[in-house]
Design a protein around this motif. Structure first.
Motif, PDB file in Angstrom:
ATOM      1  N   VAL A 277     -83.394  -1.797   7.686  1.00 26.73           N
ATOM      2  CA  VAL A 277     -81.351  -2.808   6.440  1.00 26.73           C
ATOM      3  C   VAL A 277     -80.453  -0.905   6.750  1.00 26.73           C
ATOM      4  CG1 VAL A 277     -81.121  -2.469   3.935  1.00 26.73           C
ATOM      5  CG2 VAL A 277     -82.863  -3.956   5.146  1.00 26.73           C
ATOM      6  N   GLU A 278     -81.207  -0.269   6.576  1.00 23.22           N
ATOM      7  CA  GLU A 278     -80.037   1.197   6.432  1.00 23.22           C
ATOM      8  C   GLU A 278     -79.621   1.600   7.947  1.00 23.22           C
ATOM      9  OE1 GLU A 278     -82.965   4.411   5.601  1.00 23.22           O
ATOM     10  OE2 GLU A 278     -83.428   3.483   3.837  1.00 23.22           O
ATOM     11  N   GLY A 279     -80.046   0.586   8.664  1.00 26.90           N
ATOM     12  CA  GLY A 279     -79.261   0.509  10.503  1.00 26.90           C
ATOM     13  C   GLY A 279     -80.485   1.526  11.279  1.00 26.90           C
ATOM     14  N   GLU A 280     -81.044   1.313  11.277  1.00 30.32           N
ATOM     15  CA  GLU A 280     -82.006   2.587  11.731  1.00 30.32           C
ATOM     16  C   GLU A 280     -83.142   1.446  12.591  1.00 30.32           C
ATOM     17  OE1 GLU A 280     -83.784   5.794  10.854  1.00 30.32           O
ATOM     18  OE2 GLU A 280     -82.121   6.053   8.507  1.00 30.32           O
ATOM     19  N   MET A 281     -83.071   1.707  14.369  1.00 30.31           N
ATOM     20  CA  MET A 281     -83.969   0.948  15.097  1.00 30.31           C
ATOM     21  C   MET A 281     -85.105   1.402  14.886  1.00 30.31           C
ATOM     22  SD  MET A 281     -82.332  -1.917  14.938  1.00 30.31           S
ATOM     23  CE  MET A 281     -81.006  -2.089  13.847  1.00 30.31           C
ATOM     24  N   GLU A 282     -86.123   1.957  14.527  1.00 28.73           N
ATOM     25  CA  GLU A 282     -87.083   2.971  14.896  1.00 28.73           C
ATOM     26  C   GLU A 282     -88.093   1.948  15.402  1.00 28.73           C
ATOM     27  OE1 GLU A 282     -89.294   6.295  12.727  1.00 28.73           O
ATOM     28  OE2 GLU A 282     -90.535   3.905  11.940  1.00 28.73           O
ATOM     29  N   ASP A 283     -88.800   2.541  16.284  1.00 26.77           N
ATOM     30  CA  ASP A 283     -89.220   1.750  17.464  1.00 26.77           C
ATOM     31  C   ASP A 283     -90.958   1.357  16.381  1.00 26.77           C
ATOM     32  OD1 ASP A 283     -91.883   0.905  18.676  1.00 26.77           O
ATOM     33  OD2 ASP A 283     -91.443   2.304  20.152  1.00 26.77           O
ATOM     34  N   PRO A 284     -91.542  -0.058  15.997  1.00 30.48           N
ATOM     35  CA  PRO A 284     -92.555   0.073  14.288  1.00 30.48           C
ATOM     36  C   PRO A 284     -93.951   0.385  14.942  1.00 30.48           C
ATOM     37  CG  PRO A 284     -92.267  -1.808  16.720  1.00 30.48           C
ATOM     38  CD  PRO A 284     -91.289  -0.976  16.455  1.00 30.48           C
ATOM     39  N   VAL A 285     -93.850   1.499  16.700  1.00 30.95           N
ATOM     40  CA  VAL A 285     -95.194   1.964  16.371  1.00 30.95           C
ATOM     41  C   VAL A 285     -94.913   3.207  16.698  1.00 30.95           C
ATOM     42  CG1 VAL A 285     -96.778   2.939  17.991  1.00 30.95           C
ATOM     43  CG2 VAL A 285     -96.167   0.632  19.159  1.00 30.95           C
ATOM     44  N   GLN A 286     -93.832   3.626  16.435  1.00 31.73           N
ATOM     45  CA  GLN A 286     -94.064   5.034  15.413  1.00 31.73           C
ATOM     46  C   GLN A 286     -93.994   4.480  14.310  1.00 31.73           C
ATOM     47  OE1 GLN A 286     -93.230   7.625  17.210  1.00 31.73           O
ATOM     48  NE2 GLN A 286     -92.678   9.074  15.747  1.00 31.73           N
ATOM     49  N   SER A 287     -93.806   3.687  13.199  1.00 32.63           N
ATOM     50  CA  SER A 287     -94.135   3.442  12.050  1.00 32.63           C
ATOM     51  C   SER A 287     -94.838   3.810  11.766  1.00 32.63           C
ATOM     52  CB  SER A 287     -92.303   2.022  11.360  1.00 32.63           C
ATOM     53  OG  SER A 287     -91.533   2.163  11.245  1.00 32.63           O
ATOM     54  N   TYR A 288     -96.066   3.138  12.328  1.00 31.67           N
ATOM     55  CA  TYR A 288     -96.857   3.375  12.245  1.00 31.67           C
ATOM     56  C   TYR A 288     -97.567   4.228  12.306  1.00 31.67           C
ATOM     57  CZ  TYR A 288    -102.103   1.367  12.630  1.00 31.67           C
ATOM     58  OH  TYR A 288    -103.027   1.730  12.514  1.00 31.67           O
ATOM     59  N   ARG A 289     -97.719   5.086  13.431  1.00 24.56           N
ATOM     60  CA  ARG A 289     -97.835   6.036  13.729  1.00 24.56           C
ATOM     61  C   ARG A 289     -97.535   7.587  12.628  1.00 24.56           C
ATOM     62  NH1 ARG A 289     -96.406   6.668  20.446  1.00 24.56           N
ATOM     63  NH2 ARG A 289     -98.361   5.539  20.476  1.00 24.56           N
ATOM     64  N   ARG A 290     -95.852   7.250  12.023  1.00 26.18           N
ATOM     65  CA  ARG A 290     -95.991   8.253  10.897  1.00 26.18           C
ATOM     66  C   ARG A 290     -96.893   7.543   9.490  1.00 26.18           C
ATOM     67  NH1 ARG A 290     -90.797   8.582   9.028  1.00 26.18           N
ATOM     68  NH2 ARG A 290     -90.162   6.466   9.340  1.00 26.18           N
ATOM     69  N   CYS A 291     -96.523   6.293   9.058  1.00 29.27           N
ATOM     70  CA  CYS A 291     -97.282   5.996   8.187  1.00 29.27           C
ATOM     71  C   CYS A 291     -98.913   6.425   8.009  1.00 29.27           C
ATOM     72  CB  CYS A 291     -97.895   4.244   8.452  1.00 29.27           C
ATOM     73  SG  CYS A 291     -97.863   3.326   6.686  1.00 29.27           S
ATOM     74  N   ARG A 292     -99.666   6.057   9.569  1.00 27.58           N
ATOM     75  CA  ARG A 292    -100.829   7.172   9.639  1.00 27.58           C
ATOM     76  C   ARG A 292    -100.981   8.353   9.093  1.00 27.58           C
ATOM     77  NH1 ARG A 292    -102.187   5.080  15.101  1.00 27.58           N
ATOM     78  NH2 ARG A 292    -102.363   7.638  15.972  1.00 27.58           N
ATOM     79  N   GLU A 293     -99.437   9.038   9.436  1.00 22.79           N
ATOM     80  CA  GLU A 293     -99.928  11.103   9.982  1.00 22.79           C
ATOM     81  C   GLU A 293     -99.903  10.774   8.003  1.00 22.79           C
ATOM     82  OE1 GLU A 293     -96.748  12.073  11.570  1.00 22.79           O
ATOM     83  OE2 GLU A 293     -97.523  11.546  13.853  1.00 22.79           O
ATOM     84  N   GLN A 294     -99.271   9.861   7.132  1.00 26.98           N
ATOM     85  CA  GLN A 294     -98.475  10.318   5.539  1.00 26.98           C
ATOM     86  C   GLN A 294    -100.051   9.636   5.094  1.00 26.98           C
ATOM     87  OE1 GLN A 294     -96.160  11.528   3.921  1.00 26.98           O
ATOM     88  NE2 GLN A 294     -95.330  12.321   5.780  1.00 26.98           N
ATOM     89  N   LEU A 295    -101.073   9.048   5.456  1.00 30.63           N
ATOM     90  CA  LEU A 295    -102.615   8.776   5.120  1.00 30.63           C
ATOM     91  C   LEU A 295    -103.395  10.075   5.153  1.00 30.63           C
ATOM     92  CD1 LEU A 295    -104.499   6.423   3.247  1.00 30.63           C
ATOM     93  CD2 LEU A 295    -104.736   5.857   6.265  1.00 30.63           C
ATOM     94  N   ARG A 296    -103.091  10.278   6.187  1.00 28.66           N
ATOM     95  CA  ARG A 296    -104.129  12.089   6.282  1.00 28.66           C
ATOM     96  C   ARG A 296    -103.434  12.743   5.785  1.00 28.66           C
ATOM     97  NH1 ARG A 296    -103.170  10.193  12.557  1.00 28.66           N
ATOM     98  NH2 ARG A 296    -104.790   9.296  13.199  1.00 28.66           N
ATOM     99  N   ALA A 297    -102.451  13.242   5.492  1.00 30.13           N
ATOM    100  CA  ALA A 297    -101.841  13.983   4.773  1.00 30.13           C
ATOM    101  C   ALA A 297    -102.280  13.522   2.996  1.00 30.13           C
ATOM    102  CB  ALA A 297    -100.996  14.491   4.545  1.00 30.13           C
ATOM    103  N   VAL A 298    -102.508  12.545   3.168  1.00 27.57           N
ATOM    104  CA  VAL A 298    -102.471  12.322   1.230  1.00 27.57           C
ATOM    105  C   VAL A 298    -104.362  12.503   1.051  1.00 27.57           C
ATOM    106  CG1 VAL A 298    -102.353  10.289  -0.162  1.00 27.57           C
ATOM    107  CG2 VAL A 298    -100.405  11.303   0.710  1.00 27.57           C
ATOM    108  N   VAL A 299    -104.922  12.357   1.746  1.00 28.61           N
ATOM    109  CA  VAL A 299    -106.880  12.080   1.502  1.00 28.61           C
ATOM    110  C   VAL A 299    -106.914  13.827   2.327  1.00 28.61           C
ATOM    111  CG1 VAL A 299    -106.336   9.777   2.217  1.00 28.61           C
ATOM    112  CG2 VAL A 299    -107.331  10.656   3.860  1.00 28.61           C
ATOM    113  N   SER A 300    -106.778  14.587   3.183  1.00 30.50           N
ATOM    114  CA  SER A 300    -107.117  16.049   3.722  1.00 30.50           C
ATOM    115  C   SER A 300    -106.907  16.708   2.090  1.00 30.50           C
ATOM    116  CB  SER A 300    -106.158  16.277   4.284  1.00 30.50           C
ATOM    117  OG  SER A 300    -105.979  15.420   5.571  1.00 30.50           O
TER     118      SER A 300
END
Length: 106
Positions: free
Chosen positions: A83-106
């Protein structure tokens, strides 16, 4: 998960991006997606139960719920970026999401 989400494996990537933008903008569609996620969680839980018969049922449910939550969060953020016009690769979004999850549960 990354192999499935990768643009080289998704000939309909632009269509998925269009759907993600719609989901971001339309609350009614979000409710429909949530009901489909419930079905996905149920199927994933059943599959995990078959593959991990010695695991505690609560742990299996938690794994299924977290896996679907990560997928949903990734999809939602990917739609927001579209919506913001950024065409991020979905794999990159998934990796960033996993990284955030790790940061939250660590």
């Amino acid at each position: 998960m990354e192999a499935v989400m990768g643009p080289e494996n998704d000939p309909e990537l632009e269509e998925h991006r269009r759907v993600a933008r719609l989901l971001t903008r339309e609350p009614e569609l979000q409710a429909l997606a949530a009901s489909q996620e419930r079905v996905l969680t149920t199927h994933l839980r059943a599959r995990l139960t078959e593959q991990l018969p010695s695991h505690d049922p609560m742990a299996v449910l938690l794994i299924a719920e977290v896996a679907v939550a990560v997928w949903r969060t990734c999809w939602e953020r990917w739609g927001e970026l579209a919506v913001e016009g950024e065409m991020e690769d979905p794999v990159q979004s998934y990796r960033r999401c996993r990284e955030q999850l790790r940061a939250v549960v660590s």
